[in-house]
Write an enzyme that holds these catalytic residues in place. Structure first.
Site, short mmCIF file in Angstrom:
data_model
loop_
_atom_site.label_atom_id
_atom_site.label_comp_id
_atom_site.label_asym_id
_atom_site.label_seq_id
_atom_site.Cartn_x
_atom_site.Cartn_y
_atom_site.Cartn_z
N LYS A 13 -3.47 -0.92 53.34
CA LYS A 13 -2.48 -0.15 52.55
C LYS A 13 -2.69 1.34 52.76
O LYS A 13 -1.75 2.08 52.98
CB LYS A 13 -2.62 -0.45 51.04
CG LYS A 13 -2.34 -1.86 50.64
CD LYS A 13 -2.31 -2.02 49.11
CE LYS A 13 -3.63 -1.73 48.41
NZ LYS A 13 -4.73 -2.62 48.76
N ARG A 88 -1.33 -2.53 39.64
CA ARG A 88 -2.21 -3.65 39.97
C ARG A 88 -2.18 -4.72 38.88
O ARG A 88 -2.81 -5.75 39.05
CB ARG A 88 -3.65 -3.14 40.11
CG ARG A 88 -4.09 -2.85 41.54
CD ARG A 88 -5.48 -2.27 41.45
NE ARG A 88 -6.30 -2.48 42.59
CZ ARG A 88 -6.62 -1.54 43.48
NH1 ARG A 88 -6.08 -0.34 43.39
NH2 ARG A 88 -7.45 -1.81 44.46
N ARG A 127 -15.95 -0.91 56.80
CA ARG A 127 -15.18 0.28 56.46
C ARG A 127 -16.06 1.48 56.11
O ARG A 127 -17.05 1.35 55.39
CB ARG A 127 -14.25 -0.05 55.28
CG ARG A 127 -13.33 1.07 54.93
CD ARG A 127 -12.04 0.57 54.38
NE ARG A 127 -12.15 0.17 52.98
CZ ARG A 127 -11.09 -0.19 52.26
NH1 ARG A 127 -9.89 -0.23 52.80
NH2 ARG A 127 -11.25 -0.54 51.00
N ARG A 160 -18.39 2.84 51.12
CA ARG A 160 -18.06 2.83 49.70
C ARG A 160 -19.11 2.03 48.94
O ARG A 160 -19.55 1.00 49.41
CB ARG A 160 -16.67 2.22 49.49
CG ARG A 160 -15.58 3.21 49.84
CD ARG A 160 -14.21 2.58 49.83
NE ARG A 160 -13.92 1.75 48.67
CZ ARG A 160 -12.70 1.39 48.32
NH1 ARG A 160 -11.66 1.82 49.02
NH2 ARG A 160 -12.49 0.62 47.29
N ARG A 171 -13.89 -7.97 43.76
CA ARG A 171 -12.62 -7.24 43.94
C ARG A 171 -11.52 -8.17 44.43
O ARG A 171 -10.38 -8.09 44.00
CB ARG A 171 -12.81 -6.07 44.90
CG ARG A 171 -13.57 -4.92 44.25
CD ARG A 171 -13.97 -3.85 45.23
NE ARG A 171 -12.86 -3.26 45.93
CZ ARG A 171 -12.92 -2.78 47.16
NH1 ARG A 171 -14.05 -2.83 47.85
NH2 ARG A 171 -11.86 -2.25 47.72
P1 AMP Z 1 -9.04 0.94 45.95
O1 AMP Z 1 -9.56 2.11 46.69
O2 AMP Z 1 -7.54 0.94 45.84
O3 AMP Z 1 -9.58 -0.37 46.48
O4 AMP Z 1 -9.56 1.08 44.43
C1 AMP Z 1 -10.95 1.15 44.15
C2 AMP Z 1 -11.21 0.83 42.70
O5 AMP Z 1 -10.53 1.75 41.84
C3 AMP Z 1 -10.73 -0.55 42.23
O6 AMP Z 1 -11.64 -1.59 42.57
C4 AMP Z 1 -10.63 -0.32 40.72
O7 AMP Z 1 -11.92 -0.31 40.11
C5 AMP Z 1 -10.09 1.10 40.64
N1 AMP Z 1 -8.61 1.09 40.64
C6 AMP Z 1 -7.79 1.59 41.62
N2 AMP Z 1 -6.50 1.44 41.29
C7 AMP Z 1 -6.47 0.82 40.09
C8 AMP Z 1 -5.42 0.36 39.23
N3 AMP Z 1 -4.13 0.49 39.55
N4 AMP Z 1 -5.79 -0.24 38.06
C9 AMP Z 1 -7.07 -0.38 37.71
N5 AMP Z 1 -8.11 0.01 38.48
C10 AMP Z 1 -7.82 0.61 39.67
#
Ligand code: AMP
Length: 217
Positions: A13, A88, A127, A160, A171
Site C-alpha cells: 500500500k 482499518r 522490510r 520496524r 498484525r
Molecule cells: P502500518 O504502518 O500502516 O502497518 O501501521 C503501523 C501500526 O500503526 C499498526 O499496526 C497500528 O498499531 C497503528 N495504526 C496505523 N493505522 C491505524 C488505524 N487506522 N487504526 C488503528 N491503528 C493504526
C-alpha cells in the site's frame, strides 16, 4: 479525488501510495507513519502509542479518528487525499463517511490490494524503512544502493520494531479480524477496486493506475 488504500500489512500500500501521490498530486496520509512519529515523542500519549505499535494492536478508534479527520481538513487536502492505513475498522470507515457526507464529499475509490499470507510474511521480514522520509526498501527485493542508508535522503535505515515474527503474526490476525470486513463495506458502497498485489511490480502499477483513472500505458 479521495482514495483509501485497503489491504494487509506488507501488501505494498505504502509503495503504491507514494507513486500515486506524485502522479495525482494528492497528499499521502499514512496513519502508520503518523503513529510512528508520535511514538518517539517524550509524552504520555507518545508512550501509549508505542505500546500499541509494539504489540501489533490497533490504536483506539477515538484517537485515530480524531487525528485523521483533523488532517483531511487541512488546506493541502482540499482537492482530495490518499489515505493509507485508514480506515482499518468499521467505526473508522463510518466516521470518515459521515464527515465527508457533511461536507458534500465522498470516497471515490477504495483500492484493495491483496496477496497470500506467505507473500506478506516474506515481504514484511525483509522490510527496511527510512525514519526520516518514510521511504520503503526490502533487503531481498529492493535494497538501498548503500547498505542501510536511504537513497532519497541519506538517513540511516531501520527495521520496524513491529516486524518481529511474533508481532507480524498479531498484525495479520488483527487485520483479518478488524479490517477485512471493510472490503464488504466498500463493495456495498460500490467503489471497491481490487488489485492482486502478488503480481509483478509492473502489473500491479498498471492495475492501480487503471483503478484510479490514470492514463495507462
Ligand atoms: P502500518 O504502518 O500502516 O502497518 O501501521 C503501523 C501500526 O500503526 C499498526 O499496526 C497500528 O498499531 C497503528 N495504526 C496505523 N493505522 C491505524 C488505524 N487506522 N487504526 C488503528 N491503528 C493504526
Amino acid at each position: 479525488m479521495n482514495i483509501v488504500l485497503l489491504g494487509p500489512p506488507g501488501v505494498g500500500k505504502g509503495t503504491q501510495a507514494k507513486r500515486l501521490r506524485t502522479a495525482l498530486s494528492l497528499p499521502h496520509i499514512a496513519t502508520g507513519d503518523v503513529f510512528r512519529t508520535m511514538s518517539t515523542e517524550d509524552s504520555d500519549l507518545g508512550r501509549e502509542v508505542l505500546q500499541y505499535l509494539n504489540r501489533g494492536e490497533y490504536v483506539p478508534d477515538p484517537l485515530t479518528i480524531q487525528i485523521v479527520l483533523k488532517r483531511i481538513h487541512e488546506p493541502d487536502a482540499g482537492k482530495g487525499f490518499l489515505l493509507d492505513g485508514f480506515p482499518r475498522t468499521e467505526a473508522q470507515a463510518q466516521a470518515l463517511d459521515d464527515d465527508m457526507r457533511k461536507n458534500g464529499s465522498k470516497i471515490d475509490v477504495a483500492l484493495y490490494i491483496t496477496a497470500p499470507q506467505e507473500v506478506l510474511v516474506r515481504r514484511l521480514s525483509g522490510r527496511i524503512i527510512c525514519p526520516q522520509c518514510h521511504a520503503i526498501y526490502n533487503s531481498a527485493t529492493n535494497p538501498p544502493r548503500r547498505d542501510m542508508v536511504c537513497d532519497v535522503c541519506g538517513h540511516e535505515l531501520e527495521r520496524r520494531t513491529d516486524e518481529t515474527p511474533e508481532v507480524v503474526r498479531t498484525r495479520l490476525e488483527t487485520y483479518a479480524h478488524e479490517t477485512e470486513p471493510l472490503v464488504a463495506y466498500y463493495r456495498r458502497a460500490g467503489n471497491l477496486a481490487e488489485v492482486d498485489g502478488s503480481r509483478s511490480m509492473d502489473a500491479v502499477e498498471h492495475e492501480v493506475d487503471k483503478a484510479v483513472g490514470l492514463q495507462v500505458r
